[in-house]
Design a protein around this motif. Sequence first.
Motif, PDB file in Angstrom:
ATOM      1  N   ASN A 140     -11.100  19.261  28.130  1.00 58.82           N
ATOM      2  CA  ASN A 140      -9.942  18.894  27.158  1.00 58.82           C
ATOM      3  C   ASN A 140      -9.543  17.315  26.698  1.00 58.82           C
ATOM      4  N   ALA A 141     -10.145  16.480  27.852  1.00 55.39           N
ATOM      5  CA  ALA A 141      -9.807  15.239  27.851  1.00 55.39           C
ATOM      6  C   ALA A 141     -10.995  14.377  27.418  1.00 55.39           C
ATOM      7  N   VAL A 142     -10.978  14.020  26.247  1.00 57.32           N
ATOM      8  CA  VAL A 142     -12.120  13.365  25.659  1.00 57.32           C
ATOM      9  C   VAL A 142     -11.817  12.032  25.010  1.00 57.32           C
ATOM     10  N   ALA A 143     -12.625  10.879  25.145  1.00 58.64           N
ATOM     11  CA  ALA A 143     -11.944   9.812  24.743  1.00 58.64           C
ATOM     12  C   ALA A 143     -13.056   8.829  24.759  1.00 58.64           C
ATOM     13  N   PHE A 144     -13.150   7.490  23.933  1.00 53.34           N
ATOM     14  CA  PHE A 144     -14.107   6.648  24.130  1.00 53.34           C
ATOM     15  C   PHE A 144     -13.859   5.536  25.130  1.00 53.34           C
ATOM     16  N   THR A 145     -14.826   5.098  25.709  1.00 51.57           N
ATOM     17  CA  THR A 145     -14.629   4.071  26.929  1.00 51.57           C
ATOM     18  C   THR A 145     -15.606   3.172  26.975  1.00 51.57           C
ATOM     19  N   ARG A 146     -15.844   2.125  27.873  1.00 50.44           N
ATOM     20  CA  ARG A 146     -16.558   1.109  27.890  1.00 50.44           C
ATOM     21  C   ARG A 146     -17.323   0.939  29.382  1.00 50.44           C
ATOM     22  N   PHE A 147     -18.688   1.056  29.897  1.00 51.09           N
ATOM     23  CA  PHE A 147     -19.005   0.897  30.980  1.00 51.09           C
ATOM     24  C   PHE A 147     -20.059   0.256  30.813  1.00 51.09           C
ATOM     25  N   ASP A 148     -20.000  -0.875  31.765  1.00 53.54           N
ATOM     26  CA  ASP A 148     -21.155  -2.071  31.665  1.00 53.54           C
ATOM     27  C   ASP A 148     -21.515  -2.396  30.241  1.00 53.54           C
ATOM     28  N   ASP A 149     -20.478  -2.895  29.568  1.00 55.12           N
ATOM     29  CA  ASP A 149     -20.717  -3.213  28.167  1.00 55.12           C
ATOM     30  C   ASP A 149     -21.462  -2.185  27.195  1.00 55.12           C
ATOM     31  N   VAL A 150     -21.491  -0.942  27.548  1.00 60.17           N
ATOM     32  CA  VAL A 150     -21.964   0.077  26.868  1.00 60.17           C
ATOM     33  C   VAL A 150     -20.651   0.942  26.287  1.00 60.17           C
ATOM     34  N   ILE A 151     -20.698   1.242  24.950  1.00 58.82           N
ATOM     35  CA  ILE A 151     -19.559   2.117  24.555  1.00 58.82           C
ATOM     36  C   ILE A 151     -20.267   3.811  24.603  1.00 58.82           C
ATOM     37  N   ALA A 152     -19.139   4.581  25.465  1.00 57.58           N
ATOM     38  CA  ALA A 152     -19.486   5.929  25.942  1.00 57.58           C
ATOM     39  C   ALA A 152     -18.481   6.810  25.438  1.00 57.58           C
ATOM     40  N   TYR A 153     -18.887   8.139  25.230  1.00 59.07           N
ATOM     41  CA  TYR A 153     -17.656   8.994  25.313  1.00 59.07           C
ATOM     42  C   TYR A 153     -17.266   9.646  26.853  1.00 59.07           C
ATOM     43  N   ARG A 154     -16.211   9.737  26.857  1.00 55.01           N
ATOM     44  CA  ARG A 154     -15.671  10.089  28.293  1.00 55.01           C
ATOM     45  C   ARG A 154     -15.407  11.442  28.229  1.00 55.01           C
ATOM     46  N   LEU A 155     -15.852  12.678  28.880  1.00 52.58           N
ATOM     47  CA  LEU A 155     -15.405  13.746  29.421  1.00 52.58           C
ATOM     48  C   LEU A 155     -14.554  13.881  30.610  1.00 52.58           C
ATOM     49  N   GLY A 156     -13.325  14.137  30.402  1.00 54.58           N
ATOM     50  CA  GLY A 156     -12.555  14.050  31.926  1.00 54.58           C
ATOM     51  C   GLY A 156     -11.515  13.189  31.744  1.00 54.58           C
ATOM     52  N   ASP A 157     -10.730  13.113  32.673  1.00 53.17           N
ATOM     53  CA  ASP A 157      -9.398  12.235  32.804  1.00 53.17           C
ATOM     54  C   ASP A 157      -9.902  10.801  32.870  1.00 53.17           C
ATOM     55  N   GLU A 158      -8.875  10.144  32.376  1.00 53.19           N
ATOM     56  CA  GLU A 158      -9.012   8.627  32.608  1.00 53.19           C
ATOM     57  C   GLU A 158      -9.057   8.040  33.931  1.00 53.19           C
ATOM     58  N   ASP A 159      -8.261   8.657  34.857  1.00 52.47           N
ATOM     59  CA  ASP A 159      -7.839   8.435  36.260  1.00 52.47           C
ATOM     60  C   ASP A 159      -9.349   7.964  36.681  1.00 52.47           C
ATOM     61  N   ALA A 160      -9.454   7.095  37.450  1.00 51.93           N
ATOM     62  CA  ALA A 160     -10.724   6.520  38.053  1.00 51.93           C
ATOM     63  C   ALA A 160     -11.339   7.716  39.299  1.00 51.93           C
ATOM     64  N   ARG A 161     -10.229   8.300  39.891  1.00 53.40           N
ATOM     65  CA  ARG A 161     -10.384   9.374  41.006  1.00 53.40           C
ATOM     66  C   ARG A 161     -10.766  10.627  40.414  1.00 53.40           C
ATOM     67  N   LYS A 162     -10.629  10.804  39.151  1.00 50.84           N
ATOM     68  CA  LYS A 162     -10.859  12.234  38.595  1.00 50.84           C
ATOM     69  C   LYS A 162     -12.010  12.455  38.086  1.00 50.84           C
ATOM     70  N   PRO A 163     -12.822  13.700  38.271  1.00 48.19           N
ATOM     71  CA  PRO A 163     -14.247  13.817  37.881  1.00 48.19           C
ATOM     72  C   PRO A 163     -14.150  13.718  36.363  1.00 48.19           C
ATOM     73  N   LYS A 164     -15.543  13.052  35.834  1.00 48.12           N
ATOM     74  CA  LYS A 164     -15.831  12.876  34.666  1.00 48.12           C
ATOM     75  C   LYS A 164     -17.155  12.648  34.232  1.00 48.12           C
ATOM     76  N   LEU A 165     -17.660  12.851  32.981  1.00 48.95           N
ATOM     77  CA  LEU A 165     -19.014  12.677  32.593  1.00 48.95           C
ATOM     78  C   LEU A 165     -18.891  11.439  31.584  1.00 48.95           C
ATOM     79  N   LEU A 166     -19.641  10.387  31.460  1.00 48.00           N
ATOM     80  CA  LEU A 166     -19.895   9.565  30.509  1.00 48.00           C
ATOM     81  C   LEU A 166     -21.142   9.669  29.913  1.00 48.00           C
ATOM     82  N   ILE A 167     -21.031   9.675  28.315  1.00 50.09           N
ATOM     83  CA  ILE A 167     -22.055   9.933  27.541  1.00 50.09           C
ATOM     84  C   ILE A 167     -22.362   8.776  26.573  1.00 50.09           C
TER      85      ILE A 167
END
Length: 273
Positions: A140-167
């Motif tokens: 239910n938590a979906v947002a844009f994020t940036r990883f190594d200068d690549v724009i990605a969708y984030r599925l999962g909570d923003e907290d770095a300790r929480k499980p997530k998938l970056l697309i």
Amino acid sequence: MKTQSKLEKGLKQGVSFLFIAILICVMTGKTRAYVMPAEQLVDLMTRNLPKFKTVVITQSTHLITPEDLEVQMDLEEKIWLKSPGFHHSEMMDQTGDWDTGTNRVRVKRPSADMAFRQIFMTGDKSAIMSLLSEMGINLNAVAFTRFDDVIAYRLGDEDARKPKLLIEKEKLLPLLLNYRVWGDSGEKTVTVRFDDYREVVEGWYPYEIGLFSGEDLEERYFVIDLKANIPVDPSFFERNEEHQPPPDEERLREVIDFLKKKYKPADSSTNGN
């Protein structure tokens, strides 16, 4: 009259510029605010993944000790995968031979190590959604994020300790997966990074994969050969289910210790000369 005309003209231009500025702000705000729901994102991602029923992968597996991040062993590994959820793997050192079984190190990986590979095996949106949910990812938590200068969708909570998938936004392919597993020593976080995608079987597969435990790099895989949709006897997996895998946190150390002991006499004699 001329002064009034100039004033009216300037006023009209000012209103026009203001309208354009407001329009741009509104449009930009809407674009940034809208993010596709998880189900739609997973559906688009699934369309870009390979159409695997079975796959046999030969890869170079670098085992890395978390303490110093040094490559301790460079092994050749063969992995057999069959949908849904069947897997088996064997490792051997670089002097080994698959046909004769020479120097083969029979190590069955725990399911935790293979879980991330199922994303590339299901070929079904609903199955992937269920898998991600089982991994603890908040869909239910979906947002844009940036990883190594690549724009990605984030599925999962923003907290770095929480499980997530970056697309990755542009290619709609998995970029990074973070999930939790439970071993004998309790809960640990596994992070998998996918790189060097290549086209195979109507989709894309990562030919370089890095596996991290916590913040420490433990393994890196480089695909040498990939054979898709070849016949694999189901009993091959059933036979190997009888062998109990070592605990997740001990497998890497056991393999390294085994090979260090195996080659210690040769190293000692060489140093003595």
